[in-house]
Write a protein that holds these residues in place. Structure first.
Motif, PDB file in Angstrom:
ATOM      1  N   ALA A  61       0.919  -1.276   0.128  1.00  0.00           N
ATOM      2  CA  ALA A  61       0.108   0.006   0.018  1.00  0.00           C
ATOM      3  C   ALA A  61       0.966   1.169  -0.011  1.00  0.00           C
ATOM      4  CB  ALA A  61      -0.875   0.134   1.186  1.00  0.00           C
ATOM      5  N   LEU A  62       1.997   1.040   0.921  1.00  0.00           N
ATOM      6  CA  LEU A  62       2.683   2.475   0.788  1.00  0.00           C
ATOM      7  C   LEU A  62       3.475   2.625  -0.527  1.00  0.00           C
ATOM      8  CD1 LEU A  62       4.629   2.058   4.316  1.00  0.00           C
ATOM      9  CD2 LEU A  62       2.886   3.749   3.685  1.00  0.00           C
ATOM     10  N   ARG A  63       3.842   1.419  -1.222  1.00  0.00           N
ATOM     11  CA  ARG A  63       4.638   1.632  -2.339  1.00  0.00           C
ATOM     12  C   ARG A  63       3.636   2.251  -3.398  1.00  0.00           C
ATOM     13  NH1 ARG A  63      10.356   0.286  -3.524  1.00  0.00           N
ATOM     14  NH2 ARG A  63       9.432  -0.667  -5.517  1.00  0.00           N
ATOM     15  N   ALA A  64       2.428   1.855  -3.344  1.00  0.00           N
ATOM     16  CA  ALA A  64       1.571   2.192  -4.498  1.00  0.00           C
ATOM     17  C   ALA A  64       1.077   3.728  -4.056  1.00  0.00           C
ATOM     18  CB  ALA A  64       0.150   1.499  -4.297  1.00  0.00           C
ATOM     19  N   TYR A  65       1.207   4.156  -2.801  1.00  0.00           N
ATOM     20  CA  TYR A  65       0.854   5.423  -2.484  1.00  0.00           C
ATOM     21  C   TYR A  65       1.997   6.644  -2.850  1.00  0.00           C
ATOM     22  CZ  TYR A  65      -0.295   9.579   0.316  1.00  0.00           C
ATOM     23  OH  TYR A  65      -0.382  10.818   1.015  1.00  0.00           O
ATOM     24  N   TRP A  66       3.255   5.864  -2.848  1.00  0.00           N
ATOM     25  CA  TRP A  66       4.515   6.586  -3.101  1.00  0.00           C
ATOM     26  C   TRP A  66       4.772   6.752  -4.782  1.00  0.00           C
ATOM     27  CZ3 TRP A  66       7.261   3.867   1.135  1.00  0.00           C
ATOM     28  CH2 TRP A  66       7.193   4.656   2.345  1.00  0.00           C
ATOM     29  N   GLY A  67       3.862   5.931  -5.477  1.00  0.00           N
ATOM     30  CA  GLY A  67       3.928   5.822  -6.901  1.00  0.00           C
ATOM     31  C   GLY A  67       4.910   4.817  -7.416  1.00  0.00           C
ATOM     32  N   ARG A  68       5.468   3.926  -6.402  1.00  0.00           N
ATOM     33  CA  ARG A  68       6.382   2.894  -6.988  1.00  0.00           C
ATOM     34  C   ARG A  68       5.735   1.545  -6.494  1.00  0.00           C
ATOM     35  NH1 ARG A  68      10.486   6.380  -3.962  1.00  0.00           N
ATOM     36  NH2 ARG A  68       9.789   5.043  -2.267  1.00  0.00           N
ATOM     37  N   PRO A  69       4.694   1.153  -7.354  1.00  0.00           N
ATOM     38  CA  PRO A  69       3.820  -0.219  -6.788  1.00  0.00           C
ATOM     39  C   PRO A  69       4.831  -1.307  -7.164  1.00  0.00           C
ATOM     40  CG  PRO A  69       2.990   0.454  -9.204  1.00  0.00           C
ATOM     41  CD  PRO A  69       4.014   1.709  -8.478  1.00  0.00           C
TER      42      PRO A  69
END
Length: 339
Positions: A61-69
């Motif tokens: 979820a954090l990776r997706a939020y930072w734009g790095r899914p």
């Protein structure tokens, strides 16, 4: 990306919720209301696994939020249908909310009324003990050592005096000599002849129970004892017994009757089945439903709803606190408890 991140955060919260709920049940000692003790270990392992998966979902979820899914091209794409998402997540959130918001209580007479009480434990397949060989229970002599004259001459059933028919007056005779211990056991074993392989194990338990002055129904082997008495009830008529359970009453019962019952659980509360014993007591109406009591009395033949059962003619009923572990479970080594 924000929508995808939201889905992963929601999944993280749900997984952490289930993991935390299991931990809460364990710490509050309420897990026993839902699953059998032998299954608790697996439930605890599941809480750890759910926690690990939740941590990974949070990372994604954090990776997706930072734009790095995290792209592995092996996952199901997130659906954009609001209806499907609501139904899918609702099926997980609703039971979780029910678990946290509703109190943790044991099953009671309300569930008994829905399932129906079973007063013939011997007809159920719940209790199937795994016992040791008969040689460890009784010491059986050779057939020639067993007297064929009154084979039921047992310590609890003394042999009546006989009279000399060659004289007009009854002549007193000396008291019969006590049978050797091994022969007494053999005579008792004759009373418990199993009708099939299923009843063989219960017959061996019956031999042990028969020798006791009072049968105390230990919750650890509750179903094994009740099943044995039910299968060989003619041998236990008049025997003193003591058992505990909650009060259950049906409308068609007489004012001097109620049932002392317990829920037998094999795996979890979903398969819980209520079993009990009919009690006769003059002031039975003074004991409300779901009150926990300890009943002392004698075993007698009884009838209920057209079925032949055994009942307890109570001589004393004592109100007790509900036990910390209200259910009973199958015991595959009942002889270890009886010894």
């Amino acid at each position: 990306m924000r929508v995808t991140s939201f889905h992963y955060f929601l999944r993280t919260a749900i997984l952490l919720g289930f993991s935390s709920y299991i931990v809460y049940l364990v710490r509050s000692d309420a897990l026993q209301f839902y699953i059998a003790p032998r299954m608790m270990f697996y439930d605890k392992i599941a809480s750890v696994i759910l926690y690990v998966i939740a941590v990974f979902q949070g990372y994604v979820a954090l990776r997706a939020y930072w734009g790095r899914p995290v792209a592995c091209e092996c996952e199901q794409p997130v659906t954009r249908s609001s209806m499907r998402n609501t139904v899918a997540y609702g099926l997980l959130i609703l039971p979780l909310m029910i678990g946290f918001l509703l109190p943790d209580t044991a099953l009671n007479s309300t569930m008994v009324a829905a399932k129906g009480i079973n007063l013939s434990a011997g007809t159920s397949g719940f209790a199937k003990p795994k016992v040791t060989s008969a040689a460890e229970l009784i010491s059986t002599p050779s057939p020639t050592a067993i007297s064929s004259d009154n084979p039921y001459n047992l310590p609890s059933q003394p042999k009546p005096a006989t009279s000399d028919k060659t004289t007009p007056f009854a002549q007193p005779t000396a008291a019969p000599e006590a049978l050797p211990v091994s022969q007494q056991d053999a005579e008792i074993a004759k009373l418990f002849q199993p009708s099939d392989a299923w009843n063989e194990d219960f017959a061996k338990i019956g031999v042990i129970l028969y020798k006791k002055d009072r049968i105390v129904v230990d919750p650890e082997i509750y179903m094994e004892i009740l099943s044995t008495i039910d299968l060989f009830k003619d041998n236990f008529i008049g025997k003193q017994i003591e058992l505990t359970g909650f009060v259950y009453r049906e409308e068609q019962m007489e004012t001097n009757q109620f049932v002392v019952g317990r829920f037998a659980v094999s795996c979890c509360s979903a398969d819980a089945s209520p079993y009990g014993v009919l009690i006769d007591f003059p002031t039975a109406q003074n004991y409300p439903k779901d009150m926990w009591v300890k009943v002392t009395g004698t075993i007698q033949n009884g009838h209920y709803n057209g079925n032949d059962i055994f009942k307890i003619a109570a001589t004393h009923i004592e109100k007790i606190a509900a036990p910390s572990s209200p259910y009973v479970y199958p015991n595959f080594e009942p002889l270890q408890v009886l010894k």
